[in-house]
Design a protein around this motif. Sequence first.
Motif, mmCIF file in Angstrom:
data_model
loop_
_atom_site.group_PDB
_atom_site.id
_atom_site.type_symbol
_atom_site.label_atom_id
_atom_site.label_comp_id
_atom_site.label_asym_id
_atom_site.label_seq_id
_atom_site.Cartn_x
_atom_site.Cartn_y
_atom_site.Cartn_z
ATOM 1 N N SER A 15 0.796 -1.226 0.000
ATOM 2 C CA SER A 15 0.000 0.000 0.000
ATOM 3 C C SER A 15 0.829 1.277 0.000
ATOM 4 O O SER A 15 0.315 2.342 -0.344
ATOM 5 C CB SER A 15 -0.943 0.020 1.210
ATOM 6 O OG SER A 15 -1.994 -0.904 1.045
ATOM 7 N N CYS A 16 2.116 1.200 0.369
ATOM 8 C CA CYS A 16 2.920 2.424 0.370
ATOM 9 C C CYS A 16 2.938 3.065 -1.004
ATOM 10 O O CYS A 16 2.923 4.303 -1.130
ATOM 11 C CB CYS A 16 4.327 2.153 0.884
ATOM 12 S SG CYS A 16 5.323 1.005 -0.088
ATOM 13 N N ARG A 17 2.938 2.250 -2.068
ATOM 14 C CA ARG A 17 2.962 2.823 -3.422
ATOM 15 C C ARG A 17 1.641 3.510 -3.764
ATOM 16 O O ARG A 17 1.631 4.613 -4.326
ATOM 17 C CB ARG A 17 3.249 1.726 -4.445
ATOM 18 C CG ARG A 17 4.679 1.218 -4.409
ATOM 19 C CD ARG A 17 4.918 0.198 -5.496
ATOM 20 N NE ARG A 17 4.150 -1.023 -5.251
ATOM 21 C CZ ARG A 17 3.941 -1.973 -6.159
ATOM 22 N NH1 ARG A 17 4.425 -1.841 -7.392
ATOM 23 N NH2 ARG A 17 3.261 -3.057 -5.852
ATOM 24 N N SER A 18 0.529 2.867 -3.431
ATOM 25 C CA SER A 18 -0.768 3.470 -3.756
ATOM 26 C C SER A 18 -1.031 4.692 -2.889
ATOM 27 O O SER A 18 -1.650 5.669 -3.345
ATOM 28 C CB SER A 18 -1.896 2.445 -3.607
ATOM 29 O OG SER A 18 -1.828 1.774 -2.370
ATOM 30 N N ILE A 19 -0.554 4.672 -1.654
ATOM 31 C CA ILE A 19 -0.733 5.826 -0.767
ATOM 32 C C ILE A 19 0.083 7.010 -1.278
ATOM 33 O O ILE A 19 -0.397 8.147 -1.323
ATOM 34 C CB ILE A 19 -0.331 5.454 0.673
ATOM 35 C CG1 ILE A 19 -1.404 4.536 1.270
ATOM 36 C CG2 ILE A 19 -0.138 6.696 1.534
ATOM 37 C CD1 ILE A 19 -0.978 3.841 2.544
#
Length: 333
Positions: free
Chosen positions: A285-289
Amino acid sequence: MTRAAVLGAGSWGTAFAQVLADAGTEVTVWGRRPEVVRSIEEDHANPGYLPDHQLPESVRATTDVAAACEGADLVVLGIHSQTLRDSLTGWGAVLGSEATVVSLMKGIELGTGQRMSQVIAETAGIDPARVAVVSGPNLAREIAERQPSASVVACADSARADAVAEACDARYFRPYTSADVVGVEIGGAVKNVVALAVGMARGMGLGDNTSAMLITRGLAEITRLGSALGADPTTFLGLAGAGDLVATCSSTLSRNHSVGLRLGRGEPVEEILASQNQVAEGVTSCRSILALAQQHQIPMPIAAAVVGVVHEGVSVEATAERLMSRVRKAEQY
């Protein structure tokens, strides 16, 4: 009696099934692996996720999702956030026309930048007001051990929020209600990324001052992003914000903190993930966040640093130096 289906037999799904059962709710857990389902059904245990722990005998289990959902007032989703859309594509017809769909997931979908409640409403074709979110300091092992804890049940429909809260109001689990679905979901998703950063710092041998700095500035990032998306900023001072953040960043039971710790010690991310039997949501999720923050022009240097280490091959040492050399500014939330 309220009836609940819990779709997902991992540690948090299983622990939440216990909470529901202890609160007097009739519970059936769905799992995709027959051996896990058989263990819950016959031995009242899930040793792969909650070793040395006995579940209430009233918790049932099945590999048949339609059987689990039949007649359910609550359908609780406790699966990996990035598999949710594909799963719901096959499950939409069995969720029922009136059931409240409850998300235990803490992530942001890759590609779309959608929160889990948005994915549920869109993919299942249901009114967003039917979707509730449970979030807070939810370390599954402690809850399974019936240690006192609390969480937030967020839903646009206050009656549904109250019904979910009543269904999980066990003597050791205190649910609060909220209408701020956006804030509760953003707090739950972004804290995983901050926990990775804190774990990295600990793995490098850094101490409490560094952890406190990352937690506090991480809270600022959560608040900025959530506010830009329409959340109530005060949500981030509560259980689903600061409470969840502190627990996830501080506990050895936190998968994200543990992955960060190993990254900080120099272990390759591929080896770490290959050794895990549970998902650390922040890794994906770090990338989508970060993409969501960039879309809304929200600065999130800690999230960017985590993406750099986990997905772009940047060393933790270079990341620490980059964070500490940023231009000075006034502290703002």
